[in-house]
Design a protein around this motif. Sequence first.
Motif: not given
Length: 417
Positions: A44-50, A326-329, A357-359
């Motif tokens: 249940g762990e996401v591997t990307i920022v979304e 912006a605002d993604i990894d 900030p996203n990585v």
Amino acid sequence: MSKEVAFVGLGYIGLPTAVVLANSGVDVIGVDVKQENVERINRGEVTIVEPGLEDGLKSALESGKFRATTEMVHANAYIIAVPTPFTDDYNVDMKFIYSVAESLAPKLKGDELIILESTSPPKTTRRMAERILALRPDLIADGEPNPENKPVLYFAHCPERILPGKAMEELITNDRIIGGETEEATRRAKEIYASFCTGELLSTNAVTAEMAKLTENSFRDVNIAFANELSLICDNLGINVWELIELANHHPRVNILQPGPGVGGHCIAVDPWFIVAADPLNSRLIRTAREVNDGKPEWVVGKVAEALSGYQAGAKIATLGLAFKADIDDLRESPALNITKELADRFHEHTILAVEPNVGQLPAEFDGKDNITLTPYSQAIADADIVILLVDHQEFKGVSATQLKGKAIIDTKGLWV
């Protein structure tokens, strides 16, 4: 409706789409080659920022409609979402698609639908089908003469059209292009996408669907290139390009986009080259736009070189942002990342304070470079002699004039002007 769908490739497109499909009630098996990612996804762990993906993934797992594996499985339908990089001559590198074809072919029995979602040049879906059928001569593509009554496979291309950062919403609401190699393939593919997509499902053939996605992104690339070229002209003339664009956009039929440090991401930075490769003679405007956008990072590096002319060794350069937007990894084809890497290579006597900030760690591109560190943005701004804004992340919008006082500023996004 197909009973079970295998989604091959659980990256920035594949994982959100697989989760949305599962939460619409379809049994989905996600297939990916990265064991670590599969294990995390199954926990249940996401591997990307979304935004919204983590909650969606947990719901899909808890419902029993979704699981991930590294092993290819048999399914009624396959959706393939793997990378399609380009070669040195800007044509598609088929290695990932062919790798999937080779692992998928032994599992087929006949009557399966195979959908390519990966953005591809015209006729890529057909090339994928040919590879699969070469490995399985006992099967045949729908629409081909079939005197031996071989089991039939169906092929389609259904390109994604989502914006990273809004994927969970746009997967459902955006219109979708459904391009089958045959009408029956189109019909079967529409059944799958109708299970979760409230947008219009637009039927066409596979080669037109492939070209449509390239056309959409090339249109955007050409318009961004116009803004980026304006920024170069305005810099030479001493004009504030953001003020100029704001004024020009008051015309009722003008809508100029915003300039930046280049164009990134796996779509806009790549797709136009596929059109150029398909027809070099007639794609002059598209090629020129790509060259303008690809050249913008070097212009930014040149502005840094000018700012460094007043410093001896040991100056600190803060690069704000590594992602392509912006605002993604997502770092794919990111001009910000490439600019930061070039600065570390070219100005090795200075220190690069990379801010993203996203990585949680510097990407592999920076391995072995001892003059660069991943730094919190407030510390980087406080310590830096030169501050370069490369991505307009939300965190950077609150930086005050006091924090920037006395520093050389290179703002490629117009956030602080």
